[in-house]
Design a protein around this motif. Structure first.
Motif, PDB file in Angstrom:
ATOM      1  N   TYR A 208       2.059   1.750  -3.450  1.00 20.66           N
ATOM      2  CA  TYR A 208       0.921   2.184  -4.267  1.00 20.66           C
ATOM      3  C   TYR A 208       0.609   3.654  -4.016  1.00 20.66           C
ATOM      4  N   ASP A 209       0.562   4.035  -2.748  1.00 17.67           N
ATOM      5  CA  ASP A 209       0.271   5.424  -2.397  1.00 17.67           C
ATOM      6  C   ASP A 209       1.370   6.369  -2.873  1.00 17.67           C
TER       7      ASP A 209
ATOM      8  N   LYS B  33       0.824  -1.211   0.000  1.00 14.49           N
ATOM      9  CA  LYS B  33       0.000   0.000   0.000  1.00 14.49           C
ATOM     10  C   LYS B  33       0.859   1.263   0.000  1.00 14.49           C
TER      11      LYS B  33
ATOM     12  N   GLU C  16      -8.484  -3.610  -2.972  1.00 11.38           N
ATOM     13  CA  GLU C  16      -8.210  -2.318  -2.348  1.00 11.38           C
ATOM     14  C   GLU C  16      -7.346  -1.359  -3.163  1.00 11.38           C
ATOM     15  N   LEU C  17      -6.584  -1.882  -4.133  1.00 12.71           N
ATOM     16  CA  LEU C  17      -5.610  -1.046  -4.843  1.00 12.71           C
ATOM     17  C   LEU C  17      -5.831  -1.133  -6.355  1.00 12.71           C
TER      18      LEU C  17
ATOM     19  N   MET D  60      -3.179  -1.764  -9.520  1.00 12.36           N
ATOM     20  CA  MET D  60      -1.890  -2.311  -9.080  1.00 12.36           C
ATOM     21  C   MET D  60      -1.635  -3.638  -9.788  1.00 12.36           C
TER      22      MET D  60
ATOM     23  N   ALA E 186      -4.789  -6.609  -3.274  1.00 16.06           N
ATOM     24  CA  ALA E 186      -4.541  -5.594  -4.308  1.00 16.06           C
ATOM     25  C   ALA E 186      -5.758  -5.426  -5.216  1.00 16.06           C
TER      26      ALA E 186
ATOM     27  N   ARG F  91       2.847   1.339  -9.636  1.00 16.36           N
ATOM     28  CA  ARG F  91       1.704   0.582 -10.144  1.00 16.36           C
ATOM     29  C   ARG F  91       2.079  -0.846 -10.523  1.00 16.36           C
TER      30      ARG F  91
END
Length: 222
Positions: free
Chosen positions: A38-39, A35, A68-69, A72, A65, A43
């Motif tokens: 990602y933040d 995370k 939530e992401l 990604m 992933a 990617r």
């Protein structure tokens, strides 16, 4: 099954210019590291599957992933045979990275249209990988070859896309050397996701370090 086609993965590698590399068998720690990357703008993530039950961690991490992401792209590194590649693709790997050139891995990845990036160390290996359908070649270990090797390869083979791993650090000087030589992207492990970050669980620092590295790369590619 892969969420992203190999062309989409190759394009993301080219556009972002960096793939963080990471392995830990602590799932919660791994989620936090993922995370933070990602933040920070990453990617892609190469999960360097080197430990016992690594596939179980990867499977759960990929589910996280996906949920939530968004966007990604999860991949797996340190894959050494076709059986392992098939297992990780069944668990959702969008790309497979290997330390050496293995034709059996090329076959199973091409069959499922999943990007594979083999570790190569000579022009002959690179040419063979491309003949087998490789989009982006991993130069490994990168620090033993250096940017001059990349520049030498790009002379007779300007079409070759290279991703050095090992010996890449998130400094402007180091990254400038690689990208000036013509690399498509870089893989970065402990120089980015350091032991200090892991011990201190300093996810904010990792987020900032990832953002800084991506910004350097973006400016170098202008």
């Amino acid at each position: 099954m892969a969420q992203f086609s190999r062309l989409e993965v190759a394009q993301a590698m080219k556009e972002t210019g960096m793939i963080p590399l990471f392995f830990n068998n602590d799932l919660e720690l791994s989620k936090n590291i993922l995370k933070a990357c990602y933040d920070g703008g990453a990617r892609l993530m190469e999960f360097t599957a080197r430990g016992d039950f690594a596939h179980e961690v990867f499977g759960e991490l990929t589910k996280y992933a996906v949920k939530e992401l968004p966007g990604m792209i999860m991949g797996v590194g340190s894959v050494t045979d076709a059986a392992a590649a098939s297992l990780y693709m069944a668990l959702g790997a969008n790309f497979i990275v290997t330390p050496v050139l293995r034709e059996d891995i090329a076959i199973v990845c091409n069959r499922r249209k999943v990007l594979w990036s083999p570790g190569c160390g000579s022009l002959t290996e690179i040419a063979r990988a491309e003949e087998l359908g490789c989009e982006i070649v991993k130069l490994f270990p990168g620090d033993l070859y250096g940017p001059k090797f990349v520049k030498g390869i790009k002379g007779p083979q300007p079409w070759t896309s290279i991703m050095p791993t090992g010996g890449v650090s998130p400094t402007e000087e180091n990254l400038k050397g690689w990208f000036d030589a013509g690399v498509t992207c870089v893989g970065m492990g402990s120089q980015l996701i350091s032991k200090e970050i892991l011990v201190n669980k300093d996810y904010d620092k990792l987020k900032q370090d990832v953002a800084n590295a991506l910004n350097i790369i973006k400016n170098l590619n202008k």
